[in-house]
Design a protein around this motif. Structure first.
Motif, PDB file in Angstrom:
ATOM      1  N   HIS A  55      -8.733  11.261  -0.205  1.00 37.77           N
ATOM      2  CA  HIS A  55      -7.653  12.250  -0.070  1.00 37.77           C
ATOM      3  C   HIS A  55      -7.374  12.553   1.398  1.00 37.77           C
ATOM      4  O   HIS A  55      -6.215  12.554   1.826  1.00 37.77           O
ATOM      5  N   ARG A  56      -8.437  12.788   2.167  1.00 36.91           N
ATOM      6  CA  ARG A  56      -8.262  13.098   3.593  1.00 36.91           C
ATOM      7  C   ARG A  56      -7.653  11.917   4.344  1.00 36.91           C
ATOM      8  O   ARG A  56      -6.810  12.102   5.230  1.00 36.91           O
ATOM      9  N   THR A  57      -8.049  10.712   3.980  1.00 38.43           N
ATOM     10  CA  THR A  57      -7.515   9.518   4.640  1.00 38.43           C
ATOM     11  C   THR A  57      -6.027   9.357   4.347  1.00 38.43           C
ATOM     12  O   THR A  57      -5.253   8.976   5.234  1.00 38.43           O
ATOM     13  N   LEU A  58      -5.607   9.655   3.125  1.00 43.31           N
ATOM     14  CA  LEU A  58      -4.173   9.599   2.804  1.00 43.31           C
ATOM     15  C   LEU A  58      -3.376  10.634   3.593  1.00 43.31           C
ATOM     16  O   LEU A  58      -2.273  10.350   4.065  1.00 43.31           O
ATOM     17  N   GLU A  69      -0.806   1.535  11.958  1.00 38.47           N
ATOM     18  CA  GLU A  69      -1.904   2.464  11.708  1.00 38.47           C
ATOM     19  C   GLU A  69      -1.763   3.104  10.336  1.00 38.47           C
ATOM     20  O   GLU A  69      -2.762   3.298   9.631  1.00 38.47           O
ATOM     21  N   ARG A  70      -0.534   3.452   9.954  1.00 31.74           N
ATOM     22  CA  ARG A  70      -0.294   4.052   8.640  1.00 31.74           C
ATOM     23  C   ARG A  70      -0.700   3.085   7.527  1.00 31.74           C
ATOM     24  O   ARG A  70      -1.348   3.465   6.556  1.00 31.74           O
ATOM     25  N   TYR A  71      -0.342   1.815   7.692  1.00 32.84           N
ATOM     26  CA  TYR A  71      -0.658   0.800   6.681  1.00 32.84           C
ATOM     27  C   TYR A  71      -2.176   0.628   6.552  1.00 32.84           C
ATOM     28  O   TYR A  71      -2.727   0.651   5.455  1.00 32.84           O
ATOM     29  N   ALA A  72      -2.847   0.427   7.680  1.00 26.75           N
ATOM     30  CA  ALA A  72      -4.297   0.208   7.660  1.00 26.75           C
ATOM     31  C   ALA A  72      -5.031   1.421   7.104  1.00 26.75           C
ATOM     32  O   ALA A  72      -5.994   1.283   6.337  1.00 26.75           O
ATOM     33  N   THR A  73      -4.581   2.609   7.441  1.00 30.34           N
ATOM     34  CA  THR A  73      -5.238   3.829   6.966  1.00 30.34           C
ATOM     35  C   THR A  73      -5.014   4.033   5.474  1.00 30.34           C
ATOM     36  O   THR A  73      -5.926   4.452   4.753  1.00 30.34           O
ATOM     37  N   ALA A  74      -3.825   3.717   4.974  1.00 29.47           N
ATOM     38  CA  ALA A  74      -3.559   3.829   3.533  1.00 29.47           C
ATOM     39  C   ALA A  74      -4.419   2.832   2.755  1.00 29.47           C
ATOM     40  O   ALA A  74      -4.926   3.150   1.672  1.00 29.47           O
ATOM     41  N   HIS A  75      -4.606   1.637   3.303  1.00 33.67           N
ATOM     42  CA  HIS A  75      -5.454   0.642   2.647  1.00 33.67           C
ATOM     43  C   HIS A  75      -6.907   1.115   2.645  1.00 33.67           C
ATOM     44  O   HIS A  75      -7.637   0.907   1.663  1.00 33.67           O
ATOM     45  N   LEU A  76      -7.332   1.768   3.718  1.00 34.79           N
ATOM     46  CA  LEU A  76      -8.679   2.326   3.781  1.00 34.79           C
ATOM     47  C   LEU A  76      -8.866   3.396   2.699  1.00 34.79           C
ATOM     48  O   LEU A  76      -9.931   3.484   2.076  1.00 34.79           O
ATOM     49  N   ALA A 146       4.375   0.441   5.063  1.00 33.00           N
ATOM     50  CA  ALA A 146       3.395   1.524   5.185  1.00 33.00           C
ATOM     51  C   ALA A 146       3.700   2.640   4.198  1.00 33.00           C
ATOM     52  O   ALA A 146       2.784   3.151   3.530  1.00 33.00           O
ATOM     53  N   ASP A 147       4.973   3.024   4.078  1.00 29.02           N
ATOM     54  CA  ASP A 147       5.345   4.082   3.131  1.00 29.02           C
ATOM     55  C   ASP A 147       5.025   3.676   1.696  1.00 29.02           C
ATOM     56  O   ASP A 147       4.512   4.474   0.910  1.00 29.02           O
ATOM     57  N   ASP A 148       5.322   2.428   1.357  1.00 26.55           N
ATOM     58  CA  ASP A 148       5.029   1.930   0.007  1.00 26.55           C
ATOM     59  C   ASP A 148       3.527   1.953  -0.265  1.00 26.55           C
ATOM     60  O   ASP A 148       3.090   2.349  -1.348  1.00 26.55           O
ATOM     61  N   LEU A 149       2.739   1.520   0.713  1.00 33.96           N
ATOM     62  CA  LEU A 149       1.295   1.484   0.507  1.00 33.96           C
ATOM     63  C   LEU A 149       0.712   2.895   0.408  1.00 33.96           C
ATOM     64  O   LEU A 149      -0.197   3.131  -0.392  1.00 33.96           O
ATOM     65  N   ILE A 150       1.221   3.824   1.179  1.00 34.07           N
ATOM     66  CA  ILE A 150       0.756   5.212   1.081  1.00 34.07           C
ATOM     67  C   ILE A 150       1.054   5.755  -0.310  1.00 34.07           C
ATOM     68  O   ILE A 150       0.189   6.357  -0.962  1.00 34.07           O
ATOM     69  N   ARG A 151       2.263   5.534  -0.784  1.00 36.36           N
ATOM     70  CA  ARG A 151       2.637   6.021  -2.117  1.00 36.36           C
ATOM     71  C   ARG A 151       1.779   5.365  -3.200  1.00 36.36           C
ATOM     72  O   ARG A 151       1.260   6.026  -4.097  1.00 36.36           O
ATOM     73  N   LEU A 177       8.356  11.376  -1.125  1.00 36.74           N
ATOM     74  CA  LEU A 177       9.133  10.721  -2.168  1.00 36.74           C
ATOM     75  C   LEU A 177       8.806  11.241  -3.562  1.00 36.74           C
ATOM     76  O   LEU A 177       9.296  10.711  -4.546  1.00 36.74           O
ATOM     77  N   ASP A 178       7.939  12.260  -3.675  1.00 34.15           N
ATOM     78  CA  ASP A 178       7.607  12.831  -4.982  1.00 34.15           C
ATOM     79  C   ASP A 178       8.818  13.537  -5.571  1.00 34.15           C
ATOM     80  O   ASP A 178       9.841  13.732  -4.913  1.00 34.15           O
ATOM     81  N   ASP A 179       8.677  13.965  -6.830  1.00 30.15           N
ATOM     82  CA  ASP A 179       9.758  14.689  -7.503  1.00 30.15           C
ATOM     83  C   ASP A 179      10.190  15.911  -6.698  1.00 30.15           C
ATOM     84  O   ASP A 179       9.470  16.383  -5.827  1.00 30.15           O
ATOM     85  N   ASP A 180      11.358  16.455  -7.033  1.00 31.26           N
ATOM     86  CA  ASP A 180      11.861  17.620  -6.307  1.00 31.26           C
ATOM     87  C   ASP A 180      11.001  18.850  -6.515  1.00 31.26           C
ATOM     88  O   ASP A 180      10.894  19.685  -5.633  1.00 31.26           O
ATOM     89  N   GLU A 181      10.393  18.999  -7.676  1.00 30.03           N
ATOM     90  CA  GLU A 181       9.612  20.191  -7.963  1.00 30.03           C
ATOM     91  C   GLU A 181       8.141  19.829  -8.064  1.00 30.03           C
ATOM     92  O   GLU A 181       7.761  19.000  -8.867  1.00 30.03           O
ATOM     93  N   PRO A 182       7.284  20.453  -7.232  1.00 33.00           N
ATOM     94  CA  PRO A 182       5.862  20.143  -7.317  1.00 33.00           C
ATOM     95  C   PRO A 182       5.298  20.601  -8.656  1.00 33.00           C
ATOM     96  O   PRO A 182       5.727  21.612  -9.191  1.00 33.00           O
ATOM     97  N   PRO A 183       4.323  19.863  -9.213  1.00 33.16           N
ATOM     98  CA  PRO A 183       3.759  20.260 -10.488  1.00 33.16           C
ATOM     99  C   PRO A 183       3.035  21.595 -10.371  1.00 33.16           C
ATOM    100  O   PRO A 183       2.301  21.829  -9.419  1.00 33.16           O
ATOM    101  N   GLY A 184       3.262  22.462 -11.336  1.00 34.32           N
ATOM    102  CA  GLY A 184       2.599  23.756 -11.371  1.00 34.32           C
ATOM    103  C   GLY A 184       3.215  24.807 -10.473  1.00 34.32           C
ATOM    104  O   GLY A 184       2.711  25.907 -10.383  1.00 34.32           O
ATOM    105  N   VAL A 185       4.287  24.496  -9.761  1.00 31.82           N
ATOM    106  CA  VAL A 185       4.930  25.465  -8.889  1.00 31.82           C
ATOM    107  C   VAL A 185       6.408  25.523  -9.249  1.00 31.82           C
ATOM    108  O   VAL A 185       7.236  24.910  -8.595  1.00 31.82           O
ATOM    109  N   PRO A 186       6.744  26.234 -10.336  1.00 35.12           N
ATOM    110  CA  PRO A 186       8.149  26.290 -10.719  1.00 35.12           C
ATOM    111  C   PRO A 186       8.967  27.062  -9.699  1.00 35.12           C
ATOM    112  O   PRO A 186       8.486  28.019  -9.086  1.00 35.12           O
ATOM    113  N   GLY A 187      10.181  26.627  -9.507  1.00 37.62           N
ATOM    114  CA  GLY A 187      11.094  27.334  -8.609  1.00 37.62           C
ATOM    115  C   GLY A 187      10.991  26.904  -7.163  1.00 37.62           C
ATOM    116  O   GLY A 187      11.660  27.454  -6.313  1.00 37.62           O
TER     117      GLY A 187
END
Length: 198
Positions: A55-58, A69-76, A146-151, A177-187
């Motif tokens: 989680h921290r690496t992402l 760096e983004r690509y290598a770190t996401a792969h890590l 890099a963005d694709d690998l992070i996702r 790139l997640d949905d417009d509304e975060p899960p568990g946080v309506p509004g």
């Protein structure tokens, strides 16, 4: 001493492991498994630490500017995720010959979790690109790569956590790139990296 009728011993073991239900099928639907496989209630601390590190690496990968760096770190982050899964499900090789062979985590993953075989192929194929990105070879990975690998690494991490029956200690970080509304946080609606109340 020989045991001529092992059935009562087996029945006693199963009755001690399962709650007593009156009647042969009381409380169970027809065709239900009467011998459930016991599951571990908790993962080893090493696996939990590896998932927290993933989680921290992402989060760090999202904060970096350079696509390499983004690509290598996401792969890590994905490597730490698969290491956590192997810490829970991995078993030592029985044959001495295979035990001596060095195999990547992506080669072992389909044996331990066949349902993740496609992910093993995906990340195994990206290992050379990761090595090139770590070496600083320009063109090894674009910003889009890099963005694709992070996702995909965030998705892989969530899948492994669900597969292991674990809940992440920190909440999963939001991706642009997640949905417009975060899960568990309506509004609350996210727009890129900003969050605004509606």
């Amino acid at each position: 001493m020989t045991i001529s009728r092992p059935e009562p011993v087996t029945a006693r073991l199963h009755s001690a492991a399962l709650p007593h239900l009156p009647g042969p099928s009381a409380g169970r639907p027809a065709g239900a498994d009467v011998h459930p496989v016991p599951r571990r209630s908790a993962a080893p601390p090493a696996a939990l630490d590896l998932l927290a590190d993933a989680h921290r690496t992402l989060v760090r990968a999202r904060a970096l500017e350079d696509p390499l760096e983004r690509y290598a770190t996401a792969h890590l982050a994905a490597l730490r995720t698969v290491a956590a899964l192997l810490a829970v499900r991995g078993r030592p090789e029985k044959s001495p010959r295979r035990r001596k062979a060095i195999r990547s985590a992506w080669e072992v993953l389909p044996e331990v979790a066949p349902e993740l075989a496609e992910w093993a192929g995906y990340y195994g194929a990206g290992a050379r690109r990761r090595a090139a990105a770590e070496a600083g070879i320009r063109g090894a990975a674009s910003a889009r790569d890099a963005d694709d690998l992070i996702r995909n690494s965030a998705l892989f991490l969530r899948l492994v956590e669900r597969l292991l029956g674990l809940h992440a200690a920190p909440p999963p970080p939001r991706l642009p790139l997640d949905d417009d509304e975060p899960p568990g946080v309506p509004g609350v609606r996210g727009t890129g990296s900003k969050v605004e109340a509606s």
